[in-house]
Structures are given as C-alpha cells and as structure tokens.
Write a protein that holds these residues in place. Structure first.
Motif, PDB file in Angstrom:
ATOM      1  N   GLY A 357      -1.847 -15.246 -20.469  1.00 46.75           N
ATOM      2  CA  GLY A 357      -0.445 -16.062 -20.361  1.00 46.75           C
ATOM      3  C   GLY A 357       0.214 -14.976 -19.737  1.00 46.75           C
ATOM      4  N   PRO A 358       1.035 -14.175 -20.067  1.00 47.06           N
ATOM      5  CA  PRO A 358       1.994 -13.301 -19.423  1.00 47.06           C
ATOM      6  C   PRO A 358       1.210 -12.547 -18.439  1.00 47.06           C
ATOM      7  CG  PRO A 358       2.096 -12.329 -21.657  1.00 47.06           C
ATOM      8  CD  PRO A 358       1.079 -13.791 -21.687  1.00 47.06           C
ATOM      9  N   SER A 359       0.136 -12.149 -18.387  1.00 45.64           N
ATOM     10  CA  SER A 359      -0.621 -11.484 -17.192  1.00 45.64           C
ATOM     11  C   SER A 359      -0.627 -12.307 -16.026  1.00 45.64           C
ATOM     12  CB  SER A 359      -1.998 -11.208 -17.624  1.00 45.64           C
ATOM     13  OG  SER A 359      -2.047 -10.042 -18.566  1.00 45.64           O
ATOM     14  N   LEU A 360      -0.527 -13.530 -16.110  1.00 48.22           N
ATOM     15  CA  LEU A 360      -0.639 -14.723 -14.822  1.00 48.22           C
ATOM     16  C   LEU A 360       0.694 -14.401 -14.020  1.00 48.22           C
ATOM     17  CD1 LEU A 360      -2.188 -16.550 -13.426  1.00 48.22           C
ATOM     18  CD2 LEU A 360      -0.889 -18.221 -14.645  1.00 48.22           C
ATOM     19  N   TRP A 361       1.783 -14.215 -14.934  1.00 47.67           N
ATOM     20  CA  TRP A 361       3.133 -13.528 -14.344  1.00 47.67           C
ATOM     21  C   TRP A 361       3.015 -12.558 -13.380  1.00 47.67           C
ATOM     22  CZ3 TRP A 361       6.533 -13.806 -19.258  1.00 47.67           C
ATOM     23  CH2 TRP A 361       6.876 -15.172 -19.783  1.00 47.67           C
ATOM     24  N   MET A 362       2.320 -11.470 -14.023  1.00 48.69           N
ATOM     25  CA  MET A 362       2.112 -10.209 -13.044  1.00 48.69           C
ATOM     26  C   MET A 362       1.241 -10.315 -12.069  1.00 48.69           C
ATOM     27  SD  MET A 362       0.462  -6.499 -14.562  1.00 48.69           S
ATOM     28  CE  MET A 362      -0.352  -5.473 -13.518  1.00 48.69           C
ATOM     29  N   GLU A 363       0.384 -11.265 -12.394  1.00 49.75           N
ATOM     30  CA  GLU A 363      -0.744 -11.523 -11.183  1.00 49.75           C
ATOM     31  C   GLU A 363       0.013 -12.185  -9.997  1.00 49.75           C
ATOM     32  OE1 GLU A 363      -4.695 -12.038  -9.714  1.00 49.75           O
ATOM     33  OE2 GLU A 363      -4.095 -10.990 -11.478  1.00 49.75           O
ATOM     34  N   LEU A 364       0.620 -13.403 -10.322  1.00 46.69           N
ATOM     35  CA  LEU A 364       1.700 -13.872  -9.126  1.00 46.69           C
ATOM     36  C   LEU A 364       2.460 -13.012  -8.433  1.00 46.69           C
ATOM     37  CD1 LEU A 364       2.151 -17.294 -11.173  1.00 46.69           C
ATOM     38  CD2 LEU A 364       0.443 -16.799  -9.412  1.00 46.69           C
ATOM     39  N   GLU A 365       3.178 -12.058  -9.171  1.00 43.10           N
ATOM     40  CA  GLU A 365       4.030 -11.230  -8.647  1.00 43.10           C
ATOM     41  C   GLU A 365       3.348 -10.315  -7.677  1.00 43.10           C
ATOM     42  OE1 GLU A 365       8.223  -8.851  -9.295  1.00 43.10           O
ATOM     43  OE2 GLU A 365       6.752  -8.720 -10.883  1.00 43.10           O
ATOM     44  N   TYR A 367       0.658 -11.031  -6.015  1.00 44.75           N
ATOM     45  CA  TYR A 367       0.654 -11.810  -4.825  1.00 44.75           C
ATOM     46  C   TYR A 367       1.587 -11.813  -3.583  1.00 44.75           C
ATOM     47  CZ  TYR A 367      -3.466 -13.815  -7.343  1.00 44.75           C
ATOM     48  OH  TYR A 367      -4.183 -14.231  -8.428  1.00 44.75           O
ATOM     49  N   VAL A 368       2.598 -11.865  -4.394  1.00 48.88           N
ATOM     50  CA  VAL A 368       4.041 -11.845  -3.364  1.00 48.88           C
ATOM     51  C   VAL A 368       4.337 -10.390  -2.950  1.00 48.88           C
ATOM     52  CG1 VAL A 368       6.437 -12.115  -3.200  1.00 48.88           C
ATOM     53  CG2 VAL A 368       4.968 -13.932  -4.260  1.00 48.88           C
ATOM     54  N   GLU A 369       4.262  -9.652  -3.788  1.00 49.26           N
ATOM     55  CA  GLU A 369       4.786  -8.427  -3.371  1.00 49.26           C
ATOM     56  C   GLU A 369       3.757  -7.362  -2.738  1.00 49.26           C
ATOM     57  OE1 GLU A 369       7.839  -7.109  -4.018  1.00 49.26           O
ATOM     58  OE2 GLU A 369       8.391  -9.073  -4.862  1.00 49.26           O
ATOM     59  N   LYS A 370       2.438  -7.592  -2.977  1.00 47.43           N
ATOM     60  CA  LYS A 370       1.348  -6.687  -2.440  1.00 47.43           C
ATOM     61  C   LYS A 370       0.255  -7.369  -1.374  1.00 47.43           C
ATOM     62  CE  LYS A 370       2.480  -3.213  -4.875  1.00 47.43           C
ATOM     63  NZ  LYS A 370       3.244  -1.899  -4.397  1.00 47.43           N
ATOM     64  N   CYS A 371       0.424  -8.778  -1.220  1.00 48.07           N
ATOM     65  CA  CYS A 371      -0.732  -9.525  -0.596  1.00 48.07           C
ATOM     66  C   CYS A 371      -0.274 -10.446   0.350  1.00 48.07           C
ATOM     67  CB  CYS A 371      -1.515 -10.213  -1.575  1.00 48.07           C
ATOM     68  SG  CYS A 371      -2.320  -9.248  -2.900  1.00 48.07           S
ATOM     69  N   GLY A 372       1.217 -10.309   0.646  1.00 48.38           N
ATOM     70  CA  GLY A 372       1.787 -11.273   1.735  1.00 48.38           C
ATOM     71  C   GLY A 372       1.774 -12.828   1.450  1.00 48.38           C
ATOM     72  N   LEU A 373       1.821 -13.196   0.085  1.00 51.02           N
ATOM     73  CA  LEU A 373       1.898 -14.649  -0.075  1.00 51.02           C
ATOM     74  C   LEU A 373       3.687 -14.869  -0.581  1.00 51.02           C
ATOM     75  CD1 LEU A 373      -1.170 -14.346  -1.003  1.00 51.02           C
ATOM     76  CD2 LEU A 373      -0.791 -16.092  -2.385  1.00 51.02           C
ATOM     77  N   SER A 374       4.045 -16.014   0.027  1.00 52.43           N
ATOM     78  CA  SER A 374       5.371 -16.411  -0.180  1.00 52.43           C
ATOM     79  C   SER A 374       5.269 -16.952  -1.759  1.00 52.43           C
ATOM     80  CB  SER A 374       5.751 -17.612   0.540  1.00 52.43           C
ATOM     81  OG  SER A 374       5.219 -18.839   0.272  1.00 52.43           O
ATOM     82  N   ALA A 375       6.530 -17.011  -2.310  1.00 51.34           N
ATOM     83  CA  ALA A 375       6.722 -17.494  -3.872  1.00 51.34           C
ATOM     84  C   ALA A 375       6.156 -18.977  -4.010  1.00 51.34           C
ATOM     85  CB  ALA A 375       8.178 -17.766  -4.080  1.00 51.34           C
ATOM     86  N   THR A 376       6.190 -19.853  -2.845  1.00 58.42           N
ATOM     87  CA  THR A 376       5.475 -21.111  -3.122  1.00 58.42           C
ATOM     88  C   THR A 376       4.029 -21.109  -2.863  1.00 58.42           C
ATOM     89  OG1 THR A 376       6.055 -21.651  -0.791  1.00 58.42           O
ATOM     90  CG2 THR A 376       7.662 -22.565  -2.506  1.00 58.42           C
ATOM     91  N   GLU A 377       3.677 -20.164  -2.116  1.00 58.35           N
ATOM     92  CA  GLU A 377       2.065 -20.104  -1.942  1.00 58.35           C
ATOM     93  C   GLU A 377       1.373 -19.503  -3.321  1.00 58.35           C
ATOM     94  OE1 GLU A 377       1.635 -19.204   2.762  1.00 58.35           O
ATOM     95  OE2 GLU A 377       2.183 -17.597   1.347  1.00 58.35           O
ATOM     96  N   ALA A 378       2.267 -18.640  -3.971  1.00 63.23           N
ATOM     97  CA  ALA A 378       1.710 -17.918  -5.043  1.00 63.23           C
ATOM     98  C   ALA A 378       1.809 -19.139  -6.292  1.00 63.23           C
ATOM     99  CB  ALA A 378       2.804 -16.843  -5.440  1.00 63.23           C
ATOM    100  N   LEU A 379       2.789 -19.757  -6.311  1.00 62.60           N
ATOM    101  CA  LEU A 379       2.886 -21.218  -7.048  1.00 62.60           C
ATOM    102  C   LEU A 379       1.859 -22.177  -7.081  1.00 62.60           C
ATOM    103  CD1 LEU A 379       6.935 -21.492  -7.350  1.00 62.60           C
ATOM    104  CD2 LEU A 379       5.419 -20.619  -9.034  1.00 62.60           C
ATOM    105  N   SER A 380       1.409 -22.298  -5.523  1.00 64.18           N
ATOM    106  CA  SER A 380       0.445 -23.162  -5.241  1.00 64.18           C
ATOM    107  C   SER A 380      -1.006 -22.866  -5.845  1.00 64.18           C
ATOM    108  CB  SER A 380       0.224 -23.461  -3.729  1.00 64.18           C
ATOM    109  OG  SER A 380       1.429 -24.456  -3.357  1.00 64.18           O
ATOM    110  N   SER A 381      -1.100 -21.368  -5.645  1.00 63.25           N
ATOM    111  CA  SER A 381      -2.377 -20.764  -6.224  1.00 63.25           C
ATOM    112  C   SER A 381      -2.756 -21.136  -7.643  1.00 63.25           C
ATOM    113  CB  SER A 381      -2.244 -19.147  -5.867  1.00 63.25           C
ATOM    114  OG  SER A 381      -1.622 -18.463  -6.759  1.00 63.25           O
ATOM    115  N   ALA A 382      -1.591 -21.283  -8.147  1.00 66.65           N
ATOM    116  CA  ALA A 382      -1.631 -21.505  -9.739  1.00 66.65           C
ATOM    117  C   ALA A 382      -1.320 -23.192 -10.124  1.00 66.65           C
ATOM    118  CB  ALA A 382      -0.407 -20.613 -10.482  1.00 66.65           C
ATOM    119  N   THR A 383      -1.395 -23.778  -9.202  1.00 70.22           N
ATOM    120  CA  THR A 383      -1.041 -25.454  -9.534  1.00 70.22           C
ATOM    121  C   THR A 383      -2.067 -26.398  -8.910  1.00 70.22           C
ATOM    122  OG1 THR A 383       0.891 -25.133  -8.030  1.00 70.22           O
ATOM    123  CG2 THR A 383       1.150 -25.032 -10.425  1.00 70.22           C
ATOM    124  N   ALA A 384      -1.768 -26.541  -7.421  1.00 67.28           N
ATOM    125  CA  ALA A 384      -2.560 -27.530  -6.776  1.00 67.28           C
ATOM    126  C   ALA A 384      -3.513 -27.184  -6.141  1.00 67.28           C
ATOM    127  CB  ALA A 384      -1.609 -28.185  -5.580  1.00 67.28           C
TER     128      ALA A 384
END
Length: 437
Positions: A357-365, A367-384
């Motif tokens: 659960g909370p590890s997914l928050w760290m994972e998504l951050e 993606y944004v801080e270290k891998c060049g994804l935008s916030a919406t791209e990170a959210l898409s990676s965990a939804t659609a």
C-alpha cells in the motif's frame, strides 16, 4: 439503490485531467453510472449522497501490479489480516499477486467475497482490496525463488510448501498453464534468475531455459492469459523478452541499459514494472525515503509498529556492482521510447523495505523524481495502463460503466503527486461503490 455524487472535482480519468467534473456511482451495480466534465449539466439522483469535490481530485482506484499475498516472510504467528487492508487504506483498490499458493489466494478471495456480500446486505463499508493473482509462478527444480525462501532457518511449514511448487519442463508447461487457469489465475508469472545482481554467486541456482519460457508464454497466450517474467539483470531480461512475455516484473540493476535491450523492448512491445522500492531495499539505498514513507504510513494509521519497522529495514543483498541508478536510467529511457511503465513494488508482508500500500506511494514519487515521468504519467501507470496491459477491462478508468473503484484526494494530485499522502491526503476510497471503512 444507494447513489453517491461527487461534484465540482478535478477528475483524472486514468488518461486526462478534467478541472470541473461530476461523477455518479451506486452500490447496487457497483459501477459508475455517469461522468460529466461540466458540473452544471449533471443530474443528481434523488436521495443520493452528495459530496462537494471542490479543491479535491478524484482518481481511479490505484492498481498495485506487483505484490505477494502470502505470509512466508511474516514471523512465526504473524497475522495476514492486514495484507489487503493496508493497500485499501492507501487508495489501492486492486493488488496483483505475483507468486502465491492457491490456498493463500483462495482464503483472501473468500474474505473479499464475503465482505462484499455483507456490505450489499447491510449497506456497510469494505476493508479489503480486490485481488488478482498468477498463483504459483513457473518455477523449476531448485530454481528461483526456492533457494532464497529456504535460506536461513525456514519452518517445517515453509519447507513443505516449497516442495509443492512446480518443477516445470518444456513438456509440462502447457498442463501447468491449463491447471492454473482452471484454478483462477489471471495471468502467468515466469521466473528467470541467475543471481548475478545478487549477493550470491552467478549461476549458483538452476536457471530456466529459453525453451521452457517460450513454451510457457505460448501456452499462456493460447489460453488468453498475459504472461510476465521476473528478471533482475540484463541477460535474464533478454531471455524473458525473447520468450515473448508481455512484460517484465522488475527492471535490472546490474549495468546501465544497453541500447540492445531498449530496442528489444520496442520490438516486442513489452511493458515494465520497475519495482524501484524493493530494488532500493536490495541495494541498500534511499534509506531516507523508506523512513519518510514508513512514518507517514504509521501516522495515517495504515501500518502497525511491526510493519513500520519492516518498511525502514533493508534487504541489502546486492552484488557489489549493482546500482539503483541503473534502474532509474532504464526507466527514463524506456519512458522516452514510449514503453509502458506499470506501477508495482514487489511489496510483501514482512519483506524488509516494503509495505503493501504505502510502498506504492514511494514508487510513484520515484517515477516522477528520478525517472522523468510527470505526475499524470505516474498516476496512469497505476490506473489505466495496468488495466489495459493485464486485460482488466472493468477498472482503471473513471468512465461510465466501469467499476466504481475511486479515490478522493485533498488537493490537485495531477499537479502535485504528493497530495496523495501529504496533509489530509486521501479522504475517501470506494470499491464497487462501497466506501472503505
């Protein structure tokens, strides 16, 4: 019928942001019944619960695409009760188990079904995430992850459990897939590990052949099942991709990404589940990140003292040459080439450095801080994106007719991902229209 209306909300539908939307859903169908991108033209059903979504974001329920629902890493007598509770509190409405025994999966699935039946009967709340599973992965005799599970001082129960894991050959691959589908597997998981990224001698365990992996992938696709594979190194990733798998359940940490692997991803169209959270625990890096998210999770009542402490610890079992930076470089390059990134952590109850659960928050951050994804791209990676790649056609998007798996967040998470966990964070979660309690 118990309907809920959320209006005047920033809607992220899994792909696109809508600044002033209204979403209606109900518990009778468990589905979203209406989506309007202009609150003024939306109709409120009579008797509905109405929620003012101003200054909030509504998201599809998050999908954790790599976890394990067994209790093998728990201490003797440890409880499995929170394995599906902690993710739902974190906004994760679906978890994807990537190697567990049928008994553990069936126990969870019965609990999920019973809880939903009671909620429909009484109009109550729910506490458990939905569960998808590969059941037991396509293991071979003596191969991964048998040695690591049997290391240390395993209990007799663990020893007996591992004895029941598959010992596949190319000749038995088709029957393995057939029986797994009959038992309710949603996809098939390959194991490809030669330990070169780990603090174990390379090729110290038996390694699956390309012939075997190709046979498993072929059988999976014949049965209409996606097939994904474990690999932590470039050479093992190459085997999984050449076998025709749909995706990798980790990225590699043994070397920088060679262009040949990037090209192979593009050629095959495979996706990647980075699992940066567990890789950071493996390499012993990002201790400040683990501490921060463990503290947040405990303050929000998501984890107990044991789970918090477990989140702050680390596996620390890498080969000296392995670096987390290689994983960041790889995901950055794959993202730029249009390869689908699917969010997953490899979190397991009791596995050091992780919390389901909370590890997914760290994972998504990350993606944004270290891998060049935008916030919406990170959210898409965990939804659609995971919904599409795994064939979960009933979820992952806020669209009329989809499951009412929804997350309401204070603030605009499409502009600032940290709104998911900072401040008030998640203020409401619904699964099939029922509010999480």
């Amino acid at each position: 019928m118990s309907s809920t209306v959320i209006h005047s909300v920033v809607l992220f539908d899994g792909h696109t942001t809508h600044p002033n939307a209204t979403v209606v859903f109900d518990t009778k169908s468990g589905k979203i019944t209406s989506v309007s991108t202009s609150s003024s033209d939306a109709q409120h059903p009579s008797g509905a619960t109405v929620i003012d979504g101003k200054d909030h974001t509504l998201l599809p329920g998050l999908i954790e695409s790599h976890m394990h629902c067994h209790g093998l890493h728990l201490p003797p007598g440890g409880s499995m009760n929170d394995i599906l509770r902690s993710p739902l509190k974190s906004g994760v409405t679906t978890v994807c188990d990537m190697h567990s025994d049928l008994g553990s999966v069936d126990t969870h699935r019965k609990s999920i079904a019973n809880e939903l039946a009671e909620a429909r009967k009484s109009g109550g709340t729910v506490t458990l995430s939905d569960l998808k599973s590969s059941l037991l992965g396509a293991t071979i005799e003596g191969g991964w992850p048998k040695p690591i599970v049997l290391s240390g001082h395993p209990t007799e129960d663990v020893i007996e459990m591992v004895k029941k894991w598959p010992n596949l050959t190319p000749d038995t691959a088709a029957e393995y897939v057939r029986s797994h589908k009959a038992s309710g597997a949603n996809y098939i998981k390959l194991m490809q590990e030669n330990c070169c990224s780990l603090a174990m001698p390379t090729n110290s365990v038996p390694v699956a052949s390309l012939e075997l992996q190709s046979a498993v992938v072929k059988a999976a696709h014949e049965h209409g099942l996606p097939c994904v594979g474990h690999a932590l190194s470039v050479d093992m990733t190459e085997v999984i991709l050449n076998a025709g798998a749909d995706g990798l359940t980790h990225t590699f940490v043994d070397q920088p990404p060679p262009q040949s692997i990037i090209d192979l991803y593009k050629k095959t169209g495979a996706f990647v589940i980075p699992t940066l959270t567990v890789l950071a625990s493996l390499t012993g890096e990002l201790q400040d990140w683990r501490d921060r998210f463990a503290d947040i999770a405990q303050k929000k009542g998501i984890v107990d003292d044991f789970a918090k402490q477990n989140m702050t610890e680390l596996l620390g079992m890498k080969d000296p040459a392995a670096k987390l930076e290689y994983a960041f470089q790889t995901i950055n390059k794959l993202k730029k080439e249009g390869i689908d990134v699917v969010a997953g952590t490899d979190a397991v109850a009791g596995l050091k450095g992780t919390g389901i659960g909370p590890s997914l928050w760290m994972e998504l951050e990350l993606y944004v801080e270290k891998c060049g994804l935008s916030a919406t791209e990170a959210l898409s990676s965990a939804t659609a994106v995971p919904a599409k790649r795994f064939g979960f056609s009933d979820r992952g998007e806020v669209v009329e007719g989809k499951r009412a798996d929804l997350v309401l967040v204070k603030g605009d998470a499409t502009k600032r991902l940290q709104s998911l966990w900072e401040g008030e964070g998640i203020v409401g979660v619904w699964k099939e229209g029922f509010r999480a309690g």
